[in-house]
Scaffold this active site. Structure first.
Site, mmCIF file in Angstrom:
data_model
loop_
_atom_site.group_PDB
_atom_site.id
_atom_site.type_symbol
_atom_site.label_atom_id
_atom_site.label_comp_id
_atom_site.label_asym_id
_atom_site.label_seq_id
_atom_site.Cartn_x
_atom_site.Cartn_y
_atom_site.Cartn_z
ATOM 1 N N CYS A 55 0.556 0.635 -5.762
ATOM 2 C CA CYS A 55 0.895 -0.742 -5.947
ATOM 3 C C CYS A 55 -0.010 -1.678 -6.713
ATOM 4 O O CYS A 55 0.427 -2.004 -7.773
ATOM 5 C CB CYS A 55 0.709 -1.405 -4.392
ATOM 6 S SG CYS A 55 -0.192 -0.921 -3.463
ATOM 7 N N HIS B 88 -1.927 -9.228 -4.638
ATOM 8 C CA HIS B 88 -2.454 -7.671 -4.844
ATOM 9 C C HIS B 88 -3.452 -7.646 -6.004
ATOM 10 O O HIS B 88 -3.676 -6.475 -6.246
ATOM 11 C CB HIS B 88 -1.199 -6.819 -4.970
ATOM 12 C CG HIS B 88 -1.410 -5.888 -3.805
ATOM 13 N ND1 HIS B 88 -0.884 -4.496 -3.978
ATOM 14 C CD2 HIS B 88 -1.908 -5.874 -2.440
ATOM 15 C CE1 HIS B 88 -1.320 -3.834 -2.871
ATOM 16 N NE2 HIS B 88 -1.641 -4.518 -1.954
#
Lengths: 507, 507
Positions: free
Chosen positions: A63, A126
């Protein structure tokens, strides 16, 4: 459209807005890509009104690195989203990560700002959660969402629960204020994210300002969740419920653009940050169709991503492209649409997809499959050469951690990190998309293909200047103990003493 | 359409013609079902103009039994297309088979004749090649094609090459007169079959007679072939070339119906006789998408079939059905369209799909997965229970015969015939279409599902009256040494002395 028409059209394009739907979903999760329950009518319609990319890739099987690559147009090994703690290890941005996106990296929203864009991120950032990495310090004007993944902690005691931000300040935490019922899977977060998107689009429409909306939701990431109205509606269980809700939301966003009359001025792209996480299957994991393995691996299941481009009036409806594409291309393509040049002071890996999208051209370019600091494989045309193979260690595998459940290709899905740099394992992805039948080393086909591939790899390695690895150091003290805004909410927690350590990345 | 409209419409339907495209192609071979090269534009368009069946099954994981089931509406264990030489063995109709379709079986074309239909089979018959089994003795009016599979012999020396018939007489043999170049894969047979179909349709259109056309071609069965113009045109190699040619031909047949103005009077169905043969992969074998294993097995990859119904003006365009369907249903559905009742003197397994197709109803019915004389598995709703599992023997597997290449699900893909009749292996096919995660025996879900399934299985077994097995005896003397018409061509061969033996069915 000829080249002149294209450049003419480019000069007019300063006002094209972008939407990017970016989440974890496997190639095989969409009806349009053959999911047998066929429960994604809105995404399927998006594809039938737009263009399906069949050979599109994430920049990484994990990710954070993929997200950093999307926003920088650069491979994680260049933008720093990798680790050198060990060889060929996947790394990301958990709550104790010290690093994040470096100030020296130029992010898509930073560049778009110069062309008058307003930029919003909804969902998972993120790219580092410490203040210096805050999305509003890297080009975004608005943010609603979380800095890290929502998968834990769950009780806020020993470790702080992940905060949810609105712009500069946290407004609550997962599991306390933004509930996810881990028993039933119920959570209304996707509905909140949907409303945020609709509101943002409406607001910009009023101001006539072009926008970049990065809708980075996470309902399909374990712990998977869906709103009450979607729970139990899928043949596929909770994961399918989450997919249905996302599909429904995307349909609503596209219809909203149409209702506002700006769909022809808005370029929208749907894709994924990595392959479906088969380790969470079947209840919390998606499908990579017939591709091998899933998230965490450099087999096709880890990095081939569903991808749809939508732009009514520009992209021919029902188009299909075999252009080798990458999430990094969205960086360069968006700049092109905004009439901007990509930065010339650094290597950009993303290419401008507009000739493929608008003129049906096929641009010859390779796809590199990295795991941490190692180039594991490369795709050139229909051939894919594995220089290294690894699913995960025997030690992990024996504990039930399996990135390739039910799949076992002798000599290919290996549980020790295997070097094939002298004689790469070569697959023809047209005949063998499942990577089951390595070509015979002495064959003419092998020789011819490897001659071509070797040149590409040599060129890539010679010019590679790795960035400073950002994912090496972890420290419990940097966790989200006291994010900005915590005082107002009485939600500040006391951090422990700093104790930086090498992060442990087991695979 | 309400029930009354349906019955009204039925009474008008006496003149509906049928086309059935029946061949070996896997679920994952069509773009509409997620094949990553997306090279079936005509079949995809057929689906977008018609109805996609996502939960449709062959009647058997092997060719002959499935074909017998299509034409009789009955499971092979009833119509005799199975063997009792050994337990749970696949059997078919090779050239030395003594048996075939019994006179006592009522075939679809026999029944349609009573309603004034003219019936033609183009391609592979496969219901026995001795004179008593000839398709023109079982309801067909015309035939162009072969009685057995084209996969050998190839030299016509020790054994006769397979003959090609026009109606009652052979007009040549494969490899001698109907060339298939096994080196290049070149053969123009699909073009010949296409022309036969177009001519037949044109002829009936002139006479206003309703027709049943059974287009049973075999280019995707090893040895796979394609015409020169299609060779090398696919990303998928020779198999893909064959698929492209078939796709192109089907497009031409549908366009022909439209051009003649009879598309609204012609119900067309596309499906497969078994899953893709993974043993021939990657060069000569297709794809079953994410389903487990392939042809020869009772996992989903062996029996879940691509299926498309097309009938402009009647079937809503872009429809999708989750009706559990079977090739046997085409028997009953066709009779219903012709205003006929299925025979009442015998058990018919096929159901009338019209309520599913025209009214979107879901009819509750099970799917039975047989291997020879054994009911290996049953599907009820989204649950599938395996009472027996077997891919093939260790002995065969060690020789490289693999029906599940690259797939290995512990305790599921077994190389010994495993009995689970006390505690069946249970899968939820919505959450787990790849049959990788058996449900836990003590779980409530297992208990509830098995209660429902047990009733269905008990009922099925109690009322089962197996037919006389036709696939037990083989004899080289019955081969196509001297088919009718051989004299005119000087192609009669001398049969050896009769020496009937039990056929050997290794898996």
């Amino acid at each position: 459209v000829g080249p002149e028409a294209l450049s003419l059209w480019k000069s007019k394009s300063t006002f094209t807005s972008f939407g990017v739907f970016f989440l974890q979903m496997g190639w095989g999760d969409l009806g349009a890509f053959g999911e047998p329950s066929k429960e994604t009518p809105n995404l399927d319609q998006m594809a039938s009104e737009g263009m399906l990319f069949l050979d599109f890739y994430t920049a990484n099987p994990l990710c954070s690195p993929s997200r950093a690559a999307l926003l920088t147009g650069r491979l994680p090994v260049r933008n720093g989203f990798y680790t050198t703690n060990a060889h060929a290890r996947n790394a990301y941005t958990p709550q104790d990560i010290v690093g994040g996106i470096a100030d020296s990296e130029l992010l898509l929203p930073e560049l778009l700002k110069k062309a008058g864009y307003i930029n919003k991120i909804i969902g998972k950032w993120h790219l580092g959660h410490r203040l210096q990495f805050h999305p509003l310090k890297h080009g975004f004007d608005e943010w609603f969402g979380s800095p890290n993944c929502h998968f834990g902690p769950f009780d806020n005691r020993a470790l702080p629960n992940i905060p949810v931000y609105r712009d500069w300040e946290m407004i609550g935490r997962y599991y306390e204020d933004f509930k996810i019922d881990r028993k039933t899977g119920e959570a209304n977060l996707t509905q909140i994210y949907l409303q945020e998107a609709l509101d943002f689009i409406s607001k910009q429409q009023g101001s006539q300002q072009p926008f970049f909306l990065y809708w980075a939701i996470d309902a399909t990431h374990a712990p998977v969740y869906a709103s009450k109205q979607f729970l139990g509606t899928s043949q596929r269980g909770l994961y399918g419920d989450a997919v249905r809700e996302i599909d429904d939301s995307i349909g609503k966003i596209l219809k909203h653009l149409q209702k506002l009359g700006i769909s022809e001025k808005t370029f929208v792209f749907f894709t994924s940050d990595n392959g479906a996480a088969l380790i969470s299957a079947p209840k919390q994991g998606g499908s990579n169709g017939r591709f091998l393995c899933g998230k965490q691996t450099t087999f096709e299941g880890g990095m081939r991503a569903p991808a749809i481009a939508w732009w009514p009036g520009h992209i021919p409806a029902g188009g299909v492209s075999h252009q080798l594409g990458s999430v990094m291309d969205l960086f360069t393509t968006s700049l092109s649409l905004a009439g901007l040049q990509p930065p010339s002071d650094r290597q950009i890996d993303g290419i401008d997809l507009l000739p493929a999208i608008l003129q049906g051209k096929l641009i010859d370019r390779p796809i590199f499959y990295y795991r941490g600091n190692e180039m594991m494989a490369v795709r050139v045309g229909l051939y894919k050469a594995h220089y290294w193979t690894w699913s995960n260690s025997w030690e992990e595998y024996s504990k039930g951690i399996d990135f390739c459940p039910g799949q076992n290709v002798s000599g290919v899905t290996t549980h020790t990190l295997e070097e094939h740099t002298t004689l790469p394992l070569l697959f023809h992805l047209g005949m063998d998309p499942g990577e089951k039948y390595p070509l015979s080393f002495p064959s003419d086909e092998y020789q011819r293909a490897m001659e071509r591939i070797s040149v590409v790899v040599q060129q890539h390695k010679m010019t590679m200047v790795p960035g400073e690895p950002q994912l090496n150091v972890c420290d419990k003290a940097v966790m989200n103990w006291s994010p900005p805004g915590c005082e107002k909410l009485g939600k500040c927690l006391k951090p422990p003493k700093s104790d930086p350590k090498k992060c442990f990345w087991p695979h």
